[in-house]
Design an enzyme around this catalytic site. Structure first.
Site, short mmCIF file in Angstrom:
data_model
loop_
_atom_site.label_atom_id
_atom_site.label_comp_id
_atom_site.label_asym_id
_atom_site.label_seq_id
_atom_site.Cartn_x
_atom_site.Cartn_y
_atom_site.Cartn_z
N ASP A 126 -129.67 -46.40 -79.43
CA ASP A 126 -129.20 -47.75 -79.66
C ASP A 126 -127.75 -47.64 -80.15
O ASP A 126 -127.31 -46.56 -80.56
CB ASP A 126 -130.09 -48.42 -80.72
CG ASP A 126 -129.62 -49.81 -81.06
OD1 ASP A 126 -129.28 -50.58 -80.14
OD2 ASP A 126 -129.59 -50.14 -82.27
N ASP A 159 -125.55 -50.51 -82.11
CA ASP A 159 -125.23 -51.13 -83.40
C ASP A 159 -126.25 -50.70 -84.47
O ASP A 159 -127.46 -50.83 -84.29
CB ASP A 159 -125.24 -52.66 -83.28
CG ASP A 159 -124.20 -53.17 -82.28
OD1 ASP A 159 -123.18 -52.48 -82.09
OD2 ASP A 159 -124.43 -54.24 -81.68
MG LIG Z 1 -129.37 -51.65 -83.64
#
Ligand SMILES: [Mg+2]
Ligand SMILES: [Zn+2]
Length: 187
Positions: free
Chosen positions: A13, A15
């Site tokens: 992922d 962020d």
């Molecule tokens: Mg995230």
């Protein structure tokens, strides 16, 4: 025919894993700030023969908060800073949709990870997915990947809320993931 080494892939992922997250969305290159040690962790994975792909929900596009050219600029900054520490991110897949779009790519649906698995010709069972939100892990588990929670970004809240997919491993941050994962690999 791919060799065994280039089937080694880690799916991250973005962020809250690579860069600092914000509840107000990351909308510009200036707002994209790497977490301490995250790019070095990617370099360490690369040095061990792993390619790295990013799978990121970016509903800020669907909400009109920023556009794909701003996203491209953020990723240019990410790639530039990665290269400066010897790290390479091989692909960035993003979902621009909102939950109202009912697409197949927005995590927790596994569509984006499936596209990555197809592109890189990897076996999901051998492929770790690293995220800070439950939906990252749910998408990974749906495809049969090994799931890893980091406690950066929303990770602490995710851990406290519980309900993690079975077998999820927990790490302080991406640097700890890389160290744990690579030491288990050679054990
Ligand atoms: Mg995230
Ligand atoms: Zn989507």
């Amino acid at each position: 025919m791919p060799t065994s080494s280039n089937r080694k892939l880690v799916i991250l992922d973005r962020d809250g894993v690579i860069n600092a997250d914000s509840d107000a969305f990351i909308k510009s290159p200036d707002e994209w700030v790497a977490l301490p040690g995250s790019l070095e962790a990617i370099a360490r994975l690369n040095q061990a023969g792993y390619r790295v792909a990013v799978a990121t929900n970016q509903s800020g596009i669907g909400r009109g908060l920023f556009d794909t050219s701003a996203l491209n600029e953020m990723h240019a900054k990410m790639h530039r800073q990665a290269a400066a520490v010897g790290a390479r991110i091989d692909a960035v897949f993003f979902c621009p949709h909102t939950s109202q779009d009912h697409c197949d790519c927005r995590k927790p649906r596994p569509g984006m990870l499936k596209m990555i698995a197809d592109r890189f010709e990897i076996d999901p069972a051998d492929t770790p997915v690293v995220g800070d939100s439950l939906r990252d892990l749910e998408a990974g588990a749906a495809l049969g990947c090994r799931t890893h929670l980091v406690l950066t970004g929303k990770g602490q809240k995710t851990l406290a809320a519980g309900g993690l997919p079975e077998g999820t491993q927990i790490h302080d941050d991406l640097r700890a993931f890389a160290l744990d994962f690579l030491s288990n690999e050679t054990a």
